[in-house]
Design an enzyme around this catalytic site. Structure first.
Site, PDB file in Angstrom:
ATOM      1  N   ARG A 258       0.980  -1.357   0.000  1.00 35.36           N
ATOM      2  CA  ARG A 258       0.016  -0.411  -0.062  1.00 35.36           C
ATOM      3  C   ARG A 258       0.864   1.252   0.166  1.00 35.36           C
ATOM      4  O   ARG A 258       1.533   1.658   1.026  1.00 35.36           O
ATOM      5  CB  ARG A 258      -0.807  -0.090   1.210  1.00 35.36           C
ATOM      6  CG  ARG A 258      -2.179   0.790   1.565  1.00 35.36           C
ATOM      7  CD  ARG A 258      -1.464   1.579   2.901  1.00 35.36           C
ATOM      8  NE  ARG A 258      -1.781   1.023   3.886  1.00 35.36           N
ATOM      9  CZ  ARG A 258      -1.437   2.090   5.288  1.00 35.36           C
ATOM     10  NH1 ARG A 258      -0.669   2.271   5.243  1.00 35.36           N
ATOM     11  NH2 ARG A 258      -1.299   0.813   6.601  1.00 35.36           N
ATOM     12  N   HIS A 262      -3.457   4.490   4.554  1.00 33.47           N
ATOM     13  CA  HIS A 262      -4.568   3.162   4.851  1.00 33.47           C
ATOM     14  C   HIS A 262      -6.280   3.777   4.482  1.00 33.47           C
ATOM     15  O   HIS A 262      -6.999   3.261   3.869  1.00 33.47           O
ATOM     16  CB  HIS A 262      -4.377   2.875   6.437  1.00 33.47           C
ATOM     17  CG  HIS A 262      -5.544   1.853   6.407  1.00 33.47           C
ATOM     18  ND1 HIS A 262      -5.597   0.776   5.823  1.00 33.47           N
ATOM     19  CD2 HIS A 262      -6.920   1.892   6.668  1.00 33.47           C
ATOM     20  CE1 HIS A 262      -7.601   0.153   7.100  1.00 33.47           C
ATOM     21  NE2 HIS A 262      -7.879   1.108   7.460  1.00 33.47           N
ATOM     22  N   TYR A 271       4.117   5.234  12.035  1.00 33.84           N
ATOM     23  CA  TYR A 271       4.240   3.568  12.002  1.00 33.84           C
ATOM     24  C   TYR A 271       5.432   3.287  11.203  1.00 33.84           C
ATOM     25  O   TYR A 271       5.880   2.096  10.831  1.00 33.84           O
ATOM     26  CB  TYR A 271       3.247   3.150  12.656  1.00 33.84           C
ATOM     27  CG  TYR A 271       2.214   3.177  11.243  1.00 33.84           C
ATOM     28  CD1 TYR A 271       2.368   2.797  10.286  1.00 33.84           C
ATOM     29  CD2 TYR A 271       1.117   4.300  11.379  1.00 33.84           C
ATOM     30  CE1 TYR A 271       1.442   2.742   9.051  1.00 33.84           C
ATOM     31  CE2 TYR A 271       0.205   4.149  10.607  1.00 33.84           C
ATOM     32  CZ  TYR A 271      -0.245   3.286   8.971  1.00 33.84           C
ATOM     33  OH  TYR A 271      -0.750   3.737   7.806  1.00 33.84           O
TER      34      TYR A 271
HETATM   35  C1  TPP Z   1     -14.011  -6.276  11.643  1.00 33.23           C
HETATM   36  C2  TPP Z   1     -13.403  -5.219  12.300  1.00 33.23           C
HETATM   37  N1  TPP Z   1     -12.774  -4.901  13.101  1.00 33.23           N
HETATM   38  C3  TPP Z   1     -12.238  -3.744  12.437  1.00 33.23           C
HETATM   39  C4  TPP Z   1     -12.567  -2.823  12.086  1.00 33.23           C
HETATM   40  C5  TPP Z   1     -11.356  -1.534  11.642  1.00 33.23           C
HETATM   41  N2  TPP Z   1     -10.630  -1.876  10.434  1.00 33.23           N
HETATM   42  C6  TPP Z   1     -10.643  -0.655   9.379  1.00 33.23           C
HETATM   43  S1  TPP Z   1      -9.562  -1.723   8.236  1.00 33.23           S
HETATM   44  C7  TPP Z   1      -8.111  -2.283   8.943  1.00 33.23           C
HETATM   45  C8  TPP Z   1      -7.362  -2.716   8.825  1.00 33.23           C
HETATM   46  C9  TPP Z   1      -7.158  -3.914   7.510  1.00 33.23           C
HETATM   47  O1  TPP Z   1      -6.367  -4.277   6.965  1.00 33.23           O
HETATM   48  P1  TPP Z   1      -6.218  -5.756   5.969  1.00 33.23           P
HETATM   49  O2  TPP Z   1      -7.439  -6.858   6.475  1.00 33.23           O
HETATM   50  O3  TPP Z   1      -4.460  -6.119   5.324  1.00 33.23           O
HETATM   51  O4  TPP Z   1      -6.400  -4.779   4.538  1.00 33.23           O
HETATM   52  P2  TPP Z   1      -5.977  -3.007   4.244  1.00 33.23           P
HETATM   53  O5  TPP Z   1      -7.278  -2.136   4.627  1.00 33.23           O
HETATM   54  O6  TPP Z   1      -4.745  -3.031   4.486  1.00 33.23           O
HETATM   55  O7  TPP Z   1      -6.613  -3.458   2.570  1.00 33.23           O
HETATM   56  C10 TPP Z   1      -9.331  -2.524  10.152  1.00 33.23           C
HETATM   57  C11 TPP Z   1      -8.525  -2.948  11.541  1.00 33.23           C
HETATM   58  C12 TPP Z   1     -13.387  -2.781  10.465  1.00 33.23           C
HETATM   59  N3  TPP Z   1     -13.466  -2.412   9.646  1.00 33.23           N
HETATM   60  N4  TPP Z   1     -14.423  -4.250  10.975  1.00 33.23           N
END
Ligand code: TPP
Length: 368
Positions: A258, A262, A271
């Protein structure tokens, strides 16, 4: 015998065909028609420019927060390009490139991020789902749909996208288990972009690869260079074939990065190190693919520049249309926020709507 090896561990394959310097492994190079190569390139570039424009719009306060895709274009476009319109496409919140490839317009995406549900309304004849914000919940939707396709005896394949962070969620494991037990025609595409907000890949799982998690559930996993459109294309082709003809699932781990934030509500400087980003910028899928297309004689520098201009113009027109639509929606009643929540409005919501409208009548519109 009290102790023995039950089974030899299954190895995990890693696939890379076009490296970041533009060198191709001729033995592995897939035979992709020129038109398809151009289509993949256009879709990748379109989304890069769309992403840049969307970031500007967000910073100008014209739309709300969104999750950029910069750097992940190859992993998305080269995976979905071989799906049929009747196959099912299930995105998380970071699959804008794949969503646009499947037919969503920039106007739709912008409208959604400007706060209008109309932007995520998928036409009834499309086999796509709207984006999913609860991390990994879309994996459950995918196995349900794949189960239905198998039950009905169609040859439809389901492709679901999720991040590396999603692999720590129960929903992901339940979906993988269900897919394995019922041998479903579903493909899990993990966009391993190294970070789940501020959690780095090494703190997400002690597994050496994410792909190997498929072994535990009784099906195959492959790790690919997710910034290499050729490798993603080949892995997706094999997985689609396996799903369509053998009704077997696959987990494809796309190792990508990425490059941006985010979401627009995030500050990665707190971070992650700039040097890390710089290293990955060298592996950017777009210039890498340009080198390949040029060397193959499929496109020239003039073609790339012309396409950039054409896409910029298209995005300009698209934003004008989106603005007009927003003005039209704004002229409507603000109680639209109560629409599209339930098919049949429950009494307490109807009460809140009535109170809201009454208050507007008394005090004027909150946004006026
Ligand atoms: C069930 C849930 N827990 C926490 C969140 C908050 N949250 C949004 S994105 C994210 C990280 C996701 O990381 P990843 O699966 O690696 O996907 P990326 O955003 O890097 O594409 C979190 C913890 C959420 N949206 N849904």
């Amino acid at each position: 015998m009290p102790r023995k090896i039950v089974e030899r561990p299954q190895p995990i394959e890693y696939l890379s065909i076009l490296d970041w310097t533009g060198k191709v492994d001729r033995k592995l190079e897939p035979d992709i028609p020129e038109e398809t190569l151009k289509t993949i390139y256009r879709a990748m570039l379109f989304c890069r420019l769309f992403d840049e424009r969307t970031l500007q719009l967000q910073r100008q306060g014209r739309i709300g927060t969104f999750a950029p895709i910069k750097g992940q274009e190859a992993a998305q476009v080269a995976a979905v390009v071989q799906l049929k319109p009747t196959d099912w496409f299930i995105p998380s919140f970071r699959e804008t490139a794949a969503q646009i490839y499947r037919g969503l317009t920039p106007q739709d995406v912008w409208l959604f991020y400007a706060g209008y549900n109309e932007g995520v309304r998928v036409p009834d004849d499309k086999h796509d789902l709207p984006l999913c914000v609860p991390v990994a919940s879309q994996c459950q939707h995918a196995v349900g749909i794949a189960y239905a396709s198998k039950y009905k005896g169609t040859d439809e394949v389901t492709m679901v996208f999720h991040g590396d962070g999603a692999t720590s969620e129960g929903d992901f494991h339940e979906a993988m288990n269900f897919a394995g037990v019922y041998q479903l025609p579903v493909i899990f595409v993990c966009q391993n972009n190294q970070w789940a907000i501020s959690i780095p890949r090494e703190r997400q799982t002690r597994s050496k690869t994410i792909a190997q998690k498929a072994i535990a559930y009784g099906f195959g996993g492959i790790q690919v260079d997710g910034n290499d459109p050729l490798a993603v294309y080949v892995a997706a082709r094999e997985a689609i074939e396996r799903a369509r003809s053998e009704s077997m699932p696959t987990l494809i781990e796309c190792v990508t990065y990425r490059l941006g934030v985010h979401t627009t509500a995030d500050d990665p400087k707190r971070y992650r190190r700039d040097e890390e980003v710089k290293e990955w910028e060298k592996k950017d899928p777009i210039p890498r693919f340009e080198k390949y297309l040029k060397a193959k004689g499929v496109m020239t520098d003039e073609d790339f520049a012309g396409l950039r201009e054409e896409i910029r113009d298209e995005l300009k027109r698209a934003w004008k249309e989106t603005e007009a639509k927003i003005r039209e929606f704004e002229a409507g009643s603000p109680d639209v926020i109560f629409d599209h929540i339930y098919a049949v409005e429950p009494p307490e919501l109807a009460e809140q709507r009535a109170y809201f409208l009454e208050r507007i009548k008394r005090e004027g519109r909150p946004d006026a």
